[in-house]
Design an enzyme around this catalytic site. Structure first.
Site, short mmCIF file in Angstrom:
data_model
loop_
_atom_site.label_atom_id
_atom_site.label_comp_id
_atom_site.label_asym_id
_atom_site.label_seq_id
_atom_site.Cartn_x
_atom_site.Cartn_y
_atom_site.Cartn_z
N HIS A 219 -0.12 56.17 102.53
CA HIS A 219 -1.66 56.07 103.99
C HIS A 219 -2.77 57.57 102.70
O HIS A 219 -2.94 57.67 103.30
CB HIS A 219 -0.17 57.75 104.19
CG HIS A 219 -0.83 58.21 105.72
ND1 HIS A 219 -1.41 59.70 105.48
CD2 HIS A 219 -1.56 57.64 106.60
CE1 HIS A 219 -1.38 60.02 106.79
NE2 HIS A 219 -1.70 58.66 107.57
N LYS B 165 -5.84 58.50 101.29
CA LYS B 165 -7.52 57.66 101.27
C LYS B 165 -8.01 58.17 99.93
O LYS B 165 -8.05 59.77 100.03
CB LYS B 165 -8.24 58.56 102.50
CG LYS B 165 -7.67 57.66 104.04
CD LYS B 165 -6.08 58.50 104.03
CE LYS B 165 -5.56 57.77 105.42
NZ LYS B 165 -4.40 58.91 105.82
N ASP C 219 -17.42 55.61 89.14
CA ASP C 219 -17.57 56.18 87.87
C ASP C 219 -17.15 57.48 86.59
O ASP C 219 -17.11 57.41 86.57
CB ASP C 219 -18.87 56.46 87.59
CG ASP C 219 -19.81 54.92 88.02
OD1 ASP C 219 -19.45 54.23 87.97
OD2 ASP C 219 -20.51 55.05 88.27
N HIS D 128 -7.87 64.92 113.94
CA HIS D 128 -7.15 64.10 113.22
C HIS D 128 -7.03 64.44 111.89
O HIS D 128 -6.35 64.07 110.34
CB HIS D 128 -7.73 62.84 112.85
CG HIS D 128 -6.86 62.33 112.40
ND1 HIS D 128 -7.61 60.62 110.95
CD2 HIS D 128 -6.22 60.83 112.85
CE1 HIS D 128 -6.45 60.56 110.20
NE2 HIS D 128 -5.45 59.95 111.38
N LYS E 63 -6.02 67.84 108.64
CA LYS E 63 -5.04 67.43 108.15
C LYS E 63 -5.54 69.09 107.14
O LYS E 63 -5.64 69.14 106.27
CB LYS E 63 -4.86 66.45 107.29
CG LYS E 63 -4.45 65.52 107.94
CD LYS E 63 -4.16 63.99 107.36
CE LYS E 63 -4.71 62.85 108.69
NZ LYS E 63 -3.87 62.70 109.22
N ASP F 68 -3.91 82.81 103.93
CA ASP F 68 -4.69 83.51 103.45
C ASP F 68 -6.07 84.21 103.37
O ASP F 68 -6.98 83.02 103.82
CB ASP F 68 -3.89 84.58 102.77
CG ASP F 68 -2.37 85.49 103.34
OD1 ASP F 68 -2.54 85.50 104.26
OD2 ASP F 68 -1.42 85.85 102.87
#
Length: 475
Positions: free
Chosen positions: A217, A219, A224, A393, A395, A400
Site C-alpha cells: 500500500h 506510495k 536521484d 482520503h 491519513k 499536541d
C-alpha cells in the site's frame, strides 16, 4: 450417523485450526469463525487462501537486504538525533519514554537535516512529483499501490519514457491487486523504453501462495536519492477530483529533501529486492546531499517484513501521552482495541479528540464498520465529523504540538497488520502548523455527528454496522 460424526469432527478441526493460528489477534479469529459458521466448508477454504500465516510472514521477513556498507555510509552522512534534549520540539523534554520508543525502531532513526513541504491535494502533489522527475539526472524510483492508465497516468508514462531515453535509470513497483486494472500495454510501453517494472504479488500468485492479504500500500517516489515523496496519493485521475461518485478528493502528501530520503530509498531498495530479486548496490542511490534546513523527520515502515507493527506502536504511544489535543483524519477508521481504548481514555481525561471520516466512501462496508465505533467514542467525549466537500482520503494524525504523522497507513487493522505501509513522523512547528491549518479547513467542510442524532439511526443500519464490525478485521 457416522457421516454426521465425521462432519462434526471436520468442523471442530476447522475451528481449532483458526483458533490456533489466530490466537494473537482474537478479533480476527472471531471474524473468521463467524464466516466459518455461515459457510462451513467455503469459509475454511477462504481462510486457507486469504488469511496470512505466521510461517509465510517469517519467510517474507527474511527478504530485502540493503548492503551494510551503503547503509553505514548513509548513516554517517545523517545528522542523527540521540537525546530528547536534541529535539527542537521542547515538548520532548518531558517525553523520554516516547523518545526511547521511537529511537528503538529497528529501521529508521530520527534525522535532523531535512526540508519538508506539505502537499494538500492531487494537483499540487502531481505537479511537485513531475517537476522533481523532470530534473532527474541519475535515477527515478517509483512505488505505488494503484496506477491507472488515464490522463495523469499517461503523463507519468510519457515522462518516465522520456527520462529513460535520456539515460536516467527508471524503476517502477506497482501492487498486483491495487493496480489490477492497469493495462498490460501500459507496462509493455515502459519496458520497451528500458524501464524496469515489477509487480508486487500479482493476484494469481498471491492467491496460490496464500499471500492475498499482503498488499503493498506504499506510495514512494525517490529522485536521484535526494528528493522523496510519501503520502496518500496514488497515480489516478480521481485524485484530481474526477471520480464520478466521490467528486473532490481531499488528500495529503509530503515532499522531503535531506536525511529522511535515505530511508525512503532503503524501503524502495528492500521492496525491489522482494519483487525483482535484485540487490541495488550502487552508492549513487544513497548520495551525499546538500540540505540546508534542519527539520527533524523519522520514516516509519511496517508490514509482514517488519519485526513488529511499528506504525501502530508509535501512534498508540503518541496517543497515550497526549495532554491537549488529538486530531485524526482518515478515510477508513477501524482501530484495534488498544487505539480505541487510548482514544476513549484521552477524551475522558479532557483531551480534545477530533476525528474526521468521510460522508461518502469508496467502500460502503468499510464505512459501516467505521460507523460502528462512533457511539462508544461519542459517549466518551470524542468529537467525530463527516467530511462533506467530497471524499477525504488524507491519513494524518496530530498529537499536541508533539508530533504529526503523514503517510500511507489508514487508521485501520489492515494497514496496521497486513499491508506494507510507510509513514513520516514530523516534529517541527512549521509542518505541524500547516497540517493543523489544513485540518481546521477540513473541519469547516465537515458536519459533526451528535450522540442524540446518531442513536436515532434506523435498526437496519445498526444491524449492518454490527455485522460490518464483526468482519472489520478482514476488511
Amino acid at each position: 450417523m457416522i457421516w454426521a460424526t465425521i462432519a462434526l469432527l471436520i468442523f471442530i478441526f476447522q475451528i481449532a485450526t483458526i483458533l490456533l493460528l489466530e490466537f494473537r489477534q482474537p478479533s480476527k479469529a472471531v471474524a473468521w469463525l463467524f464466516i466459518l459458521f455461515v459457510l462451513p466448508v467455503i469459509g475454511f477454504v477462504m481462510y486457507y487462501f486469504l488469511a496470512k500465516e505466521y510461517s509465510t510472514r517469517r519467510k517474507i521477513r527474511k527478504r530485502g537486504i540493503v548492503p551494510e556498507e551503503m547503509r553505514l555510509t548513509a548513516l554517517r552522512r545523517c545528522k542523527l538525533v540521540h537525546r530528547p534534549s536534541d529535539m527542537h520540539n521542547g515538548e520532548f523534554a518531558h517525553q523520554e519514554r516516547l523518545f526511547r520508543l521511537l529511537q528503538n525502531f529497528t529501521f529508521s532513526p530520527i534525522t535532523g537535516c531535512n526540508k519538508t513541504e506539505i502537499l494538500t491535494d492531487g494537483k499540487a502533489t502531481f505537479d511537485a512529483i513531475l517537476e522533481a522527475m523532470e530534473g532527474a539526472k541519475h535515477h527515478i524510483h517509483l512505488e505505488y499501490y494503484t496506477i491507472r492508465h488515464d490522463e495523469i497516468g499517461q503523463k507519468f508514462k510519457e515522462l518516465m519514457i522520456r527520462k529513460a531515453k535520456e539515460g536516467v535509470e527508471v524503476r517502477l513497483i506497482y501492487d498486483g491487486l491495487g493496480s489490477y486494472e492497469l493495462s498490460s500495454q501500459y507496462i509493455k510501453e515502459l519496458q520497451r523504453a528500458g524501464i524496469r517494472t515489477e509487480c508486487f504479488l500479482t493476484p494469481r500468485l498471491a492467491f496460490f501462495e496464500k499471500r492475498m492479504n499482503y498488499r503493498n500500500h506504499r506510495k514512494i517516489v525517490v529522485v536521484d536519492g535526494t528528493v522523496g515523496f510519501v503520502g496518500g496519493i496514488n497515480i489516478g485521475d480521481e485524485y484530481l477530483g474526477r471520480h464520478k461518485k466521490l467528486g473532490f478528493w481531499r488528500d495529503t502528501h509530503l515532499k522531503v529533501e535531506g536525511d529522511a530520503v535515505y530511508f525512503l530509498q532503503e524501503v524502495f531498495m528492500k521492496d525491489w529486492w522482494f519483487t525483482a530479486k535484485e540487490k541495488l548496490s550502487d552508492p549513487a542511490y544513497l548520495p551525499e546531499h546538500n540540505c540546508r534546513s534542519d527539520e527533524q523527520v523519522q520514516i516509519v515502515s511496517s508490514g509482514p517484513n517488519s519485526a513488529a507493527e511499528e506504525i501502530l506502536e508509535c501512534i498508540f504511544a503518541a496517543l497515550s501521552v497526549a495532554k491537549t489535543r488529538i486530531y485524526i483524519a482518515t478515510p477508513y477508521f477501524i482501530p484495534d482495541d488498544s487505539l480505541l481504548m487510548a482514544l476513549r481514555i484521552a477524551a475522558l481525561s479532557g483531551v480534545d479528540v477530533r476525528i474526521i471520516i468521510p460522508q461518502v466512501a469508496d467502500t460502503n462496508v468499510v464505512l459501516a464498520a467505521s460507523l460502528s465505533f462512533v457511539e462508544e467514542l461519542l459517549t466518551a467525549g470524542v468529537r467525530i465529523f463527516r467530511y462533506q466537500k467530497g471524499f477525504i482520503h488524507s491519513k494524518v494524525v496530530l498529537v499536541d504540538h508533539l508530533l504529526a504523522s503523514v503517510g500511507t497507513a489508514n487508521m485501520d487493522l489492515r494497514s496496521f497488520y497486513s499491508n506494507f505501509e510507510l509513514n513520516a513522523l514530523l516534529f517541527d512547528r512549521k509542518p505541524m502548523e500547516r497540517l493543523e491549518a489544513d485540518f481546521m479547513c477540513d473541519l469547516d467542510n465537515s458536519r459533526e455527528i451528535t450522540l442524540s442524532e446518531f442513536r436515532k439511526r434506523p435498526f437496519r443500519r445498526k444491524a449492518g454496522q454490527v455485522l460490518a464490525r464483526m468482519l472489520a478485521p478482514l476488511l
